[in-house]
Enzyme design. Structure first.
Site, mmCIF file in Angstrom:
data_model
loop_
_atom_site.group_PDB
_atom_site.id
_atom_site.type_symbol
_atom_site.label_atom_id
_atom_site.label_comp_id
_atom_site.label_asym_id
_atom_site.label_seq_id
_atom_site.Cartn_x
_atom_site.Cartn_y
_atom_site.Cartn_z
ATOM 1 N NE ARG A 58 -1.927 -2.445 2.815
ATOM 2 C CZ ARG A 58 -2.044 -3.631 2.395
ATOM 3 N NH1 ARG A 58 -2.964 -3.894 1.445
ATOM 4 N NH2 ARG A 58 -1.121 -4.721 2.675
ATOM 5 C CB THR A 59 3.268 2.506 2.407
ATOM 6 O OG1 THR A 59 2.780 2.038 3.315
ATOM 7 C CG2 THR A 59 4.192 3.889 2.549
ATOM 8 C CE LYS A 86 26.885 -4.638 -7.953
ATOM 9 N NZ LYS A 86 27.303 -3.808 -8.961
ATOM 10 N NE ARG A 107 7.213 0.615 4.642
ATOM 11 C CZ ARG A 107 5.815 0.064 4.784
ATOM 12 N NH1 ARG A 107 5.751 -1.280 4.379
ATOM 13 N NH2 ARG A 107 4.945 0.873 5.099
ATOM 14 C CG HIS A 135 3.768 3.784 8.595
ATOM 15 N ND1 HIS A 135 3.800 4.649 7.377
ATOM 16 C CD2 HIS A 135 3.372 2.665 8.194
ATOM 17 C CE1 HIS A 135 3.463 3.916 6.236
ATOM 18 N NE2 HIS A 135 2.993 2.824 6.796
#
Ligand code: NCD
Length: 310
Positions: A58-59, A86, A107, A135
């Site tokens: 969703r986000t 890496k 995120r 959030h």
């Protein structure tokens, strides 16, 4: 309407925004919902980058959708297909992304990662979740959904149910409520999932009183909003602790028999704590909540980036 509170700003925590700032955001989001045909392409010369070091449906996708609807182009860092694999550091990754884009939505599993990125980067950073901490855009869309469905945020009775310890969505929602005047806020969670003392202290500092209760059934007929969360399995320092609490709460159609007008919210995804038979009830607000992610994130991007001089 002044954009000063938002223009060019990082969005790291909902605590950084006043009630007035939130109301400004909601007014813009309301306009996007009510008059979708008149949306101006205020980001038409912008590039928005998404960088999700943790899974998201969703986000990530609602931010991308929001950016595209405002005319922006979107680039996505898929960490598993990038130099992160890496061993490239977060600061170096952010330095690269900011040279390719005008705003970064990120995120990360580590608390404070978005703050670190904001200190390194020159472009606005929007925190799409940092560990169990914040959030902000989720809390903004949660409050907006309540405002639309219930007509107000003040004066309502809330129950926050489930993983109040590790769910950043629950913590951010409570931080958001601290900007308003709810009538009562019940916290309903098993012992291992109760609110962290530092979060409680922050809420106390904002005069948001919470009451711990043992059993959701005891308060269901006394609340207007039930805010549920998934148990955040991935955040438990000790897997045995997760085993102890898993399956410890569940809302079903029959649990809600006494709930009257209470709306049930959940940031999603659900993993067993919210039965599918709730979907057909008028109480179910979580799909509408997820849909509101687009207009609220459009409003956020518009206020932070729209009309901003390079
Ligand atoms: C939440 C999250 O990532 O914190 N999901 C979301 O953004 N809608 C909730 C969760 O993962 O349980």
């Amino acid at each position: 309407m002044s954009r000063d509170a938002w223009s060019g700003k990082d969005v790291l925590s909902i605590l950084d925004f006043s009630r007035q700032d939130l109301e400004q955001l909601f007014a813009v989001a309301d306009d996007f919902v009510e008059r979708p045909d008149s949306v101006e392409k205020s980001l038409s010369d912008r590039i928005v980058a998404t960088a999700f070091f943790e899974p998201s449906t969703r986000t990530r996708l609602s931010f991308s959708t929001a950016a595209i609807k405002l005319g922006a182009k979107v680039i996505d860092l898929s960490p598993e297909a990038s130099s992160v694999m890496k061993g490239e550091s977060l600061p170096d990754t952010i330095r690269m992304l900011e040279s390719y884009s005008d705003l970064i939505v990120m995120r990360h599993p580590s608390e404070g990662a978005a703050l670190l990125a904001s200190e390194v980067g020159r472009v606005p950073i929007v925190n799409g979740g940092d560990g169990s901490q914040h959030h902000p855009s989720q809390a903004m869309l949660d409050l907006f959904t309540i405002k639309r469905l219930k007509g107000r945020i003040d004066g309502l009775r809330y129950a926050v149910l489930g993983d109040v310890r590790y769910a950043r969505s629950a913590t951010s929602f409570l931080y958001g409520l601290s900007k308003y005047s709810p009538r009562v806020v019940y916290l309903v969670s098993p012992e291992g999932l109760r609110i962290k003392s530092e979060v409680k202290a922050t809420l106390d500092g904002f005069n948001l009183e919470t009451q711990q209760v043992e059993d959701i059934e005891k308060v269901l007929d006394k609340v207007d909003v039930v805010y549920m969360t998934r148990i955040q399995k991935e955040r438990f320092p000790d897997p045995n602790e997760y085993e102890r609490v898993k399956g410890s709460y569940k809302i079903t159609k029959s649990t809600l028999a006494n709930a009257k007008d209470a709306i049930v919210m959940h940031p999603l995804p659900r993993t067993g704590e919210l039965a599918y038979d709730v979907d057909s009830l008028p109480n179910a607000a979580y799909m509408e909540q997820a849909r509101m992610g687009v207009p609220v994130r459009m409003a956020l991007l518009h206020l932070v980036l729209g009309d901003r001089k390079r």
